[in-house]
Design a protein around this motif. Structure first.
Motif, PDB file in Angstrom:
ATOM      1  N   PRO A 101       0.843  -1.200   0.000  1.00  0.00           N
ATOM      2  CA  PRO A 101       0.000   0.000   0.000  1.00  0.00           C
ATOM      3  C   PRO A 101       0.878   1.249   0.000  1.00  0.00           C
ATOM      4  O   PRO A 101       1.902   1.294   0.682  1.00  0.00           O
ATOM      5  N   LEU A 102       0.477   2.237  -0.779  1.00  0.00           N
ATOM      6  CA  LEU A 102       1.246   3.484  -0.804  1.00  0.00           C
ATOM      7  C   LEU A 102       1.274   4.142   0.563  1.00  0.00           C
ATOM      8  O   LEU A 102       2.197   4.885   0.871  1.00  0.00           O
ATOM      9  N   SER A 103       0.289   3.850   1.388  1.00  0.00           N
ATOM     10  CA  SER A 103       0.256   4.437   2.720  1.00  0.00           C
ATOM     11  C   SER A 103       1.455   4.021   3.568  1.00  0.00           C
ATOM     12  O   SER A 103       1.800   4.699   4.526  1.00  0.00           O
ATOM     13  N   ALA A 131       2.094  10.192   8.403  1.00  0.00           N
ATOM     14  CA  ALA A 131       0.742  10.665   8.707  1.00  0.00           C
ATOM     15  C   ALA A 131       0.749  12.178   8.910  1.00  0.00           C
ATOM     16  O   ALA A 131       1.741  12.726   9.386  1.00  0.00           O
ATOM     17  N   PRO A 132      -0.279  12.897   8.580  1.00  0.00           N
ATOM     18  CA  PRO A 132      -1.508  12.393   7.959  1.00  0.00           C
ATOM     19  C   PRO A 132      -1.308  12.173   6.458  1.00  0.00           C
ATOM     20  O   PRO A 132      -0.710  12.999   5.770  1.00  0.00           O
TER      21      PRO A 132
END
Length: 102
Positions: A60-62, A67-68
């Protein structure tokens, strides 16, 4: 090996376009052994959940941000895959993304 990977990029882009059209474009298809696709956060999560039951591995790119997060999607690597695997798994992944977008 480099020439083989250069051939895999257009293979992946072609099957992706065939399954999704221009709805969800791949980014980074010009060079390298990874591409990315931007997706809504809920689709990223849904696709990752669906892939847990398959042999397709994406990131996942996350995982690549602090964050955020404002960007979500998938990083797709194909450096260790043969061209047929790139076509088959790319099409399967594109269908999963399409299902999650509905």
């Amino acid at each position: 090996a480099i020439a083989l990977r250069a051939e895999a990029r257009p293979e992946l882009a072609q099957v992706w376009r065939r399954e999704l059209g221009d709805t969800v474009p791949l980014v980074g298809t010009e060079t390298g052994m990874h591409v990315s696709v931007a997706l809504p956060a809920s689709v990223e999560t849904g696709v990752i959940g669906q892939l847990a039951r398959t042999d397709i591995v994406v990131q996942p790119l996350s995982h690549f941000g602090v964050a955020p997060l404002t960007h979500h999607g998938l990083a797709l690597g194909y450096g260790g895959a043969h061209d047929q695997e790139v076509r088959d798994q790319g099409a399967r992944l594109a269908r999963l993304v399409s299902e999650q977008l509905r």
